[in-house]
Scaffold this active site. Structure first.
Site, PDB file in Angstrom:
ATOM      1  CD  GLU A 118       4.797 -15.220   8.297  1.00 15.66           C
ATOM      2  OE1 GLU A 118       4.135 -15.610   9.279  1.00 15.66           O
ATOM      3  OE2 GLU A 118       4.357 -14.400   7.465  1.00 15.66           O
ATOM      4  CG  ASP A 145       2.962 -18.824  10.141  1.00 14.69           C
ATOM      5  OD1 ASP A 145       2.421 -19.858   9.713  1.00 14.69           O
ATOM      6  OD2 ASP A 145       2.436 -17.702  10.101  1.00 14.69           O
ATOM      7  NE  ARG A 148      -2.177  -1.143   3.673  1.00  9.59           N
ATOM      8  CZ  ARG A 148      -1.955  -2.363   4.187  1.00  9.59           C
ATOM      9  NH1 ARG A 148      -2.427  -3.420   3.561  1.00  9.59           N
ATOM     10  NH2 ARG A 148      -1.280  -2.520   5.289  1.00  9.59           N
ATOM     11  CE1 TYR A 184      -3.997  -9.980   0.364  1.00 13.73           C
ATOM     12  CE2 TYR A 184      -4.555  -9.240   2.566  1.00 13.73           C
ATOM     13  CZ  TYR A 184      -4.104  -8.965   1.292  1.00 13.73           C
ATOM     14  OH  TYR A 184      -3.765  -7.686   0.956  1.00 13.73           O
TER      15      TYR A 184
HETATM   16 MN    MN Z   1       2.871 -15.775  11.006  1.00 12.05          MN
END
Ligand code: MN
Length: 419
Positions: free
Chosen positions: A204, A238, A147, A249
């Site tokens: 992650e 993750d 963004r 998403y």
């Molecule tokens: Mn995560």
């Protein structure tokens, strides 16, 4: 506690598993069933053997054996006074000048296992798993990519700890292979999505904490009591499929991009062990609403790093260094917010931090940020480059606190990607 509490078990200064640490895990010896243990140096102390021998009798856990099973849930369901007393017993039994275990050679032979000769399992039966989004720099980096820097943070980000409810069934212990997921991907120039193996597999770098005693449905945990419900922490990876995530998403958040595999380290480091590394939580601006405010809220100085080793590389390469202090929201704030509407947490639930990125370019906790969505591929020894993880790549996260002549560490969480 003196800084250098010594054990009769040899512990190298760089070992993650000092007498000051004593993290809990569930292990399976080659010749027996899974049970609870604590790590010390290169060994595991078998808590089921100690319990059976009556060494915890003074703690009055009740009639049920709590260390003989294949999860820590019964132990997690106790409370901080019980955890503290157990730690005192263990530190006493393992101390250099305590003869009880040191001089009992028959007991020592039964009670200790070499870590390299056992298999670690998940430490708990995880009923529910939540992943937060609490690192400012991670949220800012990702928001900037999608963004622009002006609108990087959503208006709610500094008011509440953002999170999504994850999938507990696909949490695996360190070492498990990570199968590249298939799913819907919409290439940027295509009209319609295709079905394909993910082409943008990511890691992650995160930590996560295990819930101890529960709260009842409809009864929020006040922030001043939040820490009473937190047993200890693990490292977490993750694993994320960015191309699947991009297409799916909106509007409800991550789904198949995140539910195919989540790896955690096997040893749970307790808040008691982390206590010497406690730091005050930096001031937050704007000040959070009263239910998220605690007078002495804190974080920990935990060093974190991730290493990548491709199939061609002879040694792993460190690709990022971060720190637990890079989290904007505290664990107490995460827990208080999670329960403020009345949600009940249960022993063994896992609450994860979100990707922990620092302010510098080499402190970013995901490939998404390190390569800036693939625009700046990682340069690896031997001339290889990486935009995303490829089959055969091994990603390892490690973390530790640096004491004066000792470490309180987490060991590592590792996984290799297979196609
Ligand atoms: Mn995560």
């Amino acid at each position: 506690m003196p800084t250098l509490l010594r054990s009769f078990i040899e512990v190298a200064p760089e070992s993650h598993f000092s007498l000051q640490n004593l993290p809990y895990g569930i292990f399976r010896p080659n010749d027996g069933a899974a049970r609870a243990g604590v790590a010390i140096g290169d060994l595991v102390l078998d808590l089921a053997v100690l319990e059976e021998g009556g060494y915890f009798r003074a703690l009055d856990f009740g009639p049920r054996a709590i260390f003989a099973g294949d999860s820590l849930n019964a132990f997690l369901a106790l409370d901080r006074p019980a955890w503290r007393k157990t730690r005192e017993v263990l530190q006493h039994l393992l101390a250099a000048d305590t003869a009880i275990l040191r001089d009992n050679h028959a007991l020592r032979a039964r009670a200790f296992h070499q870590q390299k000769e056992i298999t670690m399992q998940l430490p708990a039966r995880i009923g529910d798993y939540t992943d937060f989004y609490s690192s400012y720099h991670h949220a800012f980096n990702v928001g900037t990519m999608f963004r622009g820097p002006e609108n990087a943070l959503m208006p709610n980000w500094k008011w509440l700890p953002i999170a999504y409810h994850g999938r507990a069934s696909s949490i695996v212990p360190s070492g498990a292979e990570v199968r590249r997921p298939h799913g819907q991907i919409k290439p940027p120039d295509a009209e319609a999505p295709i079905f394909s193996a993910s082409r943008a597999l990511d890691f992650e770098l995160e930590t996560a904490f295990f819930i101890g005693p529960p709260n009842q449905l409809g009864e929020p945990v006040p922030i001043a009591e939040a820490i009473d419900h937190i047993f200890g922490l693990v490292l977490m990876n993750d694993w994320s499929a960015r191309d699947i995530q991009t297409w799916e998403y909106q509007p409800l958040g991550p789904f198949l991009a995140k539910n195919f595999c989540t790896s955690i380290s096997p040893w749970v480091v307790t808040l008691e062990a982390l206590e010497p590394f406690r730091k005050p939580l930096p001031a937050q601006d704007p000040p959070p609403l009263p239910y998220l405010r605690a007078p002495n809220d804190f974080t920990f100085d935990i060093r974190l790093e991730a290493q990548l080793q491709t199939a061609k590389m002879s040694a792993p390469q460190t690709i990022t260094r971060s720190n637990f202090q890079n989290l904007y929201w505290s664990m107490a704030q995460q827990l208080a917010h999670h329960t403020v509407g009345g949600c009940n947490l249960q022993p063994g639930d896992l609450l994860a931090s979100g990707t922990i990125s620092g302010p510098a370019e080499d402190e970013r906790g995901s490939m998404l940020e390190l390569t800036w969505r693939g625009a700046n591929p990682l340069q690896l020894p031997g001339g290889e480059t990486r935009k995303w993880l490829e089959d055969g790549d091994r990603l390892t996260i490690s973390g530790w606190c640096e004491g004066d002549g000792y470490r309180v560490g987490f060991g590592e969480v590792t996984g290799r990607v297979v196609g």
